[in-house]
Enzyme design. Structure first.
Site, PDB file in Angstrom:
ATOM      1  CD  GLU A 111       2.568  -5.274   7.741  1.00  0.00           C
ATOM      2  OE1 GLU A 111       1.997  -4.969   8.805  1.00  0.00           O
ATOM      3  OE2 GLU A 111       2.981  -4.430   6.926  1.00  0.00           O
TER       4      GLU A 111
ATOM      5  CG  ASP B 194      -1.706   1.518   8.710  1.00  0.00           C
ATOM      6  OD1 ASP B 194      -2.362   2.512   8.290  1.00  0.00           O
ATOM      7  OD2 ASP B 194      -0.674   1.104   8.141  1.00  0.00           O
TER       8      ASP B 194
ATOM      9  CG  HIS C  14       7.331  -4.009   9.095  1.00  0.00           C
ATOM     10  ND1 HIS C  14       6.826  -5.273   9.258  1.00  0.00           N
ATOM     11  CD2 HIS C  14       6.270  -3.169   9.316  1.00  0.00           C
ATOM     12  CE1 HIS C  14       5.541  -5.216   9.549  1.00  0.00           C
ATOM     13  NE2 HIS C  14       5.181  -3.956   9.600  1.00  0.00           N
ATOM     14  NE  ARG C  15       6.542   0.126   2.906  1.00  0.00           N
ATOM     15  CZ  ARG C  15       6.279   1.105   2.045  1.00  0.00           C
ATOM     16  NH1 ARG C  15       7.207   1.991   1.769  1.00  0.00           N
ATOM     17  NH2 ARG C  15       5.092   1.227   1.472  1.00  0.00           N
TER      18      ARG C  15
ATOM     19  CE  LYS D 129       5.374   1.856   5.927  1.00  0.00           C
ATOM     20  NZ  LYS D 129       4.131   1.990   5.105  1.00  0.00           N
TER      21      LYS D 129
ATOM     22  CB  SER E 131      -0.937  -0.012   1.207  1.00  0.00           C
ATOM     23  OG  SER E 131      -0.224   0.106   2.414  1.00  0.00           O
TER      24      SER E 131
ATOM     25  CG  ASP F 118       2.632   4.774   6.155  1.00  0.00           C
ATOM     26  OD1 ASP F 118       3.652   5.109   5.535  1.00  0.00           O
ATOM     27  OD2 ASP F 118       2.120   3.644   6.018  1.00  0.00           O
TER      28      ASP F 118
ATOM     29  CE  LYS G 117       2.757  -0.374  11.181  1.00  0.00           C
ATOM     30  NZ  LYS G 117       1.915   0.422  10.218  1.00  0.00           N
TER      31      LYS G 117
ATOM     32  CD  GLU H  97      -0.207  -2.386   9.147  1.00  0.00           C
ATOM     33  OE1 GLU H  97       0.277  -1.995  10.222  1.00  0.00           O
ATOM     34  OE2 GLU H  97       0.327  -2.209   8.041  1.00  0.00           O
TER      35      GLU H  97
ATOM     36  CD  GLU I 294       0.653   3.473  10.023  1.00  0.00           C
ATOM     37  OE1 GLU I 294       0.907   2.878  11.091  1.00  0.00           O
ATOM     38  OE2 GLU I 294       1.130   3.133   8.940  1.00  0.00           O
TER      39      GLU I 294
ATOM     40  CG  HIS J  48      -1.001  -5.707   4.289  1.00  0.00           C
ATOM     41  ND1 HIS J  48      -0.443  -5.018   5.332  1.00  0.00           N
ATOM     42  CD2 HIS J  48      -0.492  -5.155   3.161  1.00  0.00           C
ATOM     43  CE1 HIS J  48       0.372  -4.081   4.856  1.00  0.00           C
ATOM     44  NE2 HIS J  48       0.353  -4.145   3.556  1.00  0.00           N
TER      45      HIS J  48
END
Ligand code: PGA
Ligand code: ZN
Length: 418
Positions: free
Chosen positions: A209, A247, A371-372, A343, A47, A318, A394, A168, A291, A159
């Site tokens: 994730e 998120d 992270h990604r 990031k 994303s 973000d 994260k 998330e 987020e 995701h």
């Protein structure tokens, strides 16, 4: 003083956790008579924000167009030639040379993946040549604080192939003082959530994730399941014990006709209704952070969201900030968000990462190293989090080796600091 010099840079195409190619860069440096080599790899998002630096992909047939051989060639050719002979401890010079060499604002010529790989590999090799762990080399004597984990334990959005609009659902274990304890608490809740889902015959397969991706429909249901898991693990779903963080990744919800359309439920909302929706969720559950609650270009709604919830909870930018110091400063001026997600691959150089962190601190914003969704087993993010003095990290669920690699490195750093 021994002279330290970059001897060469090289890169290879490797795989990330989604089975897509990504770039690993390696730097060789010489200090005195000794040579040191270190590598670093670059993650990749699903994303991605519209304003992120450009991830160079090959196109064509190979790997469905996702190959990174052009970025590899950037490192092996132009980048190596430009950096050879430079002092690897002079990160700001290295990153300036990289930016000038690329010549575009979003690093689209050489590729932000090529540039970040080179920037990180040089830092790692320089730290090694000086016999210091990377967090100490980059963060100095002040790098003594471990971040709190924000653990993504339930996945939705892009995701996961389920019906949840929010990307998330995370937990923040607190009330312990040590990273090790926080990680254990979060992991216990993760396992409890697995039991809660199994008892309802919901799937315990995991998303990108590492969080579970059960076929639940609403954020209310998802939050209720997590609150139940927190209780089952023996904790309170409240500040001081374990709290919730979301998120939304709502940049993905922006409708071309104006307003927002939830991607899975298909519900449409105005920005004002969306803010009211967040207020409702926050009133029902112990949510301490949201987020990307509104879209990446919707500064006005960001300011409104911050005005209405910013005293109560963290509002994390973000896609809004994309780790860009200039966008962070704009956010501070406008009163948009009160925390910044960092990031490294969104901006492309280590110097810009630390500049974004400094900008956030000047505005009194919290810092979250992230992270990604596409990661590798590289754990460099853990060192960057400690070097930056990040409040949170994260790194997904306590599952999947590319996620636990960062948590495990933080355990090692905590041990070293004691
Ligand atoms: P991404 O998502 O890595 O797939 O972009 C992570 C996030 O939005 O925080
Ligand atoms: Zn996000």
């Amino acid at each position: 003083m021994l002279k330290t010099q970059i001897i060469s840079l090289s890169a290879r195409e490797i795989l990330d956790s989604r089975g897509n190619p990504t770039l690993e860069a390696c730097a060789v440096v010489r200090r005195g008579a000794e040579e040191y080599a270190a590598c670093a790899s670059v993650p990749s998002g699903a994303s991605t924000g519209e304003h992120e630096a450009h991830e160079l992909r090959d196109g064509g047939e190979r790997y469905g167009g996702k190959g990174v051989l052009r970025a590899v060639e950037s490192v092996n050719g132009e980048i190596s030639a430009a950096l050879t002979g430079l002092d690897p401890t002079d990160q700001s010079r290295i990153d300036t040379v990289l930016r000038c060499l690329d010549g575009t604002a979003n690093l689209s010529r050489l590729g932000a993946n090529a540039v970040l790989g080179a920037s990180l590999a040089c830092a790692r090799a320089a730290a090694m040549a000086h016999g210091l762990p990377l967090y100490r080399f980059l963060g100095g004597a002040a790098a003594n604080r471990l971040p709190l984990p924000m653990m993504n334990i339930l996945n939705g959005g892009v995701h996961a192939a389920n019906l949840l609009d929010i990307q998330e659902f995370m937990i923040i274990p607190d009330g312990s003082g040590s990273f090790q304890d926080a990680l254990r608490m979060g992991t216990e809740v993760y396992h409890a959530l697995k039991r809660v889902l199994s008892a309802r015959s919901l799937s315990t397969s995991v998303g990108d994730e590492g969080g579970f991706a059960p076929m639940v429909r609403t954020a209310n249901e998802a939050c209720a399941l997590i609150v139940e898991a927190i209780g089952l693990a023996g904790y309170n779903a409240a500040p001081g014990s374990v709290t919730l963080a979301l998120d939304a990744a709502a940049s993905e919800w922006v409708s071309p006709e104006g307003g927002y359309v939830m991607p899975k439920s298909g519900k449409s909302m105005t920005a004002r209704q969306l803010i009211t929706y967040w207020k409702g969720l926050v009133s029902r559950f112990p949510i301490v952070s949201i987020e990307d609650g509104v879209g990446e270009n919707d500064w006005e709604s960001w300011t409104q969201l911050t005005a209405s919830l910013g005293k109560q909870i963290m509002l994390v930018g973000d896609d809004l900030f994309v780790t860009d110091p200039a966008r962070v400063m704009r956010g501070i001026e406008l009163g948009a968000a009160n925390a910044v997600l960092i990031k490294p691959n969104q901006i492309g150089t280590l110097s810009d990462v630390f500049e974004a962190v400094r900008a956030a601190r000047r505005g009194g914003y919290r810092v979250i190293m992230s992270h990604r969704s596409g990661e590798t087993e590289d754990n460099i993010l853990a060192d960057l989090a400690v070097a930056a003095g990040a409040d949170f990290i994260k790194s997904g669920a306590p599952a999947r080796a590319e996620r636990t690699a960062k948590y495990n490195r933080l355990l090692a750093i905590e041990n070293e600091l004691q």
